[in-house]
Write a protein that holds these residues in place. Structure first.
Motif, short mmCIF file in Angstrom:
data_model
loop_
_atom_site.label_atom_id
_atom_site.label_comp_id
_atom_site.label_asym_id
_atom_site.label_seq_id
_atom_site.Cartn_x
_atom_site.Cartn_y
_atom_site.Cartn_z
N PRO A 199 -17.97 -18.94 3.36
CA PRO A 199 -17.59 -17.53 3.22
C PRO A 199 -16.07 -17.42 3.12
CG PRO A 199 -18.09 -18.01 5.50
CD PRO A 199 -18.43 -19.25 4.71
N PRO A 200 -15.59 -16.43 2.39
CA PRO A 200 -14.15 -16.22 2.34
C PRO A 200 -13.66 -15.73 3.71
CG PRO A 200 -15.30 -14.61 0.96
CD PRO A 200 -16.32 -15.51 1.55
N THR A 201 -12.70 -16.43 4.29
CA THR A 201 -12.19 -16.05 5.60
C THR A 201 -10.67 -15.92 5.63
OG1 THR A 201 -12.06 -18.37 6.30
CG2 THR A 201 -14.09 -17.17 6.83
N THR A 202 -9.99 -16.47 4.64
CA THR A 202 -8.53 -16.43 4.61
C THR A 202 -8.04 -15.05 4.18
OG1 THR A 202 -8.52 -18.77 4.01
CG2 THR A 202 -6.48 -17.56 3.68
N SER A 203 -7.00 -14.59 4.84
CA SER A 203 -6.37 -13.32 4.43
C SER A 203 -4.89 -13.56 4.29
CB SER A 203 -6.67 -12.23 5.47
OG SER A 203 -6.10 -12.56 6.71
N SER A 204 -4.20 -12.56 3.81
CA SER A 204 -2.76 -12.69 3.63
C SER A 204 -2.07 -11.41 4.05
CB SER A 204 -2.42 -13.03 2.17
OG SER A 204 -2.72 -11.92 1.35
N ALA A 205 -0.78 -11.54 4.31
CA ALA A 205 0.04 -10.38 4.64
C ALA A 205 1.48 -10.73 4.34
CB ALA A 205 -0.10 -10.02 6.12
N TYR A 206 2.25 -9.74 3.99
CA TYR A 206 3.69 -9.91 3.81
C TYR A 206 4.39 -9.32 5.01
CZ TYR A 206 3.26 -11.27 -1.09
OH TYR A 206 2.96 -11.94 -2.24
N ILE A 207 5.45 -9.95 5.44
CA ILE A 207 6.26 -9.40 6.51
C ILE A 207 7.71 -9.29 6.02
CG2 ILE A 207 4.81 -10.29 8.36
CD1 ILE A 207 6.95 -12.51 8.74
N GLU A 208 8.46 -8.36 6.57
CA GLU A 208 9.85 -8.22 6.21
C GLU A 208 10.73 -8.81 7.30
OE1 GLU A 208 11.28 -4.46 4.78
OE2 GLU A 208 9.28 -3.91 4.10
N VAL A 209 11.75 -9.52 6.88
CA VAL A 209 12.74 -10.07 7.80
C VAL A 209 14.12 -9.84 7.22
CG1 VAL A 209 11.16 -11.82 8.74
CG2 VAL A 209 12.60 -12.37 6.77
N ALA A 210 15.11 -9.77 8.09
CA ALA A 210 16.48 -9.63 7.63
C ALA A 210 16.93 -10.98 7.06
CB ALA A 210 17.39 -9.22 8.77
N ALA A 211 17.52 -10.93 5.88
CA ALA A 211 17.97 -12.19 5.25
C ALA A 211 19.47 -12.33 5.32
CB ALA A 211 17.50 -12.24 3.81
#
Length: 70
Positions: free
Chosen positions: A58-70
């Protein structure tokens, strides 16, 4: 089912893989081509699992973007 694919730009185009389907990879010259190639690769991979009598993961992987100061 929806499987996450990770797409990476290379020197010659794109490569992609699905973390939920080990060994399921493809390449393409353009982003559109790699997406189509991965659709075909996932379908082929799932067909191979079925023919071998193996379970479809079953598909179990998810993704997300996070913001960080560069």
């Amino acid at each position: 089912m929806q499987y996450l694919i990770l797409i990476e730009q290379t020197e010659t185009g794109y490569s992609a893989y699905s973390p939920d389907l080990p060994g399921c990879v493809s390449t393409g010259a353009t982003r559109a081509e790699i997406e189509q190639n991965m659709r075909e690769a996932v379908a082929f991979h799932l067909d191979g699992l079925k023919l071998a009598g193996l379970e479809i993961p079953p598909p179990t992987t998810s993704s997300a973007y996070i913001e960080v100061a560069a």
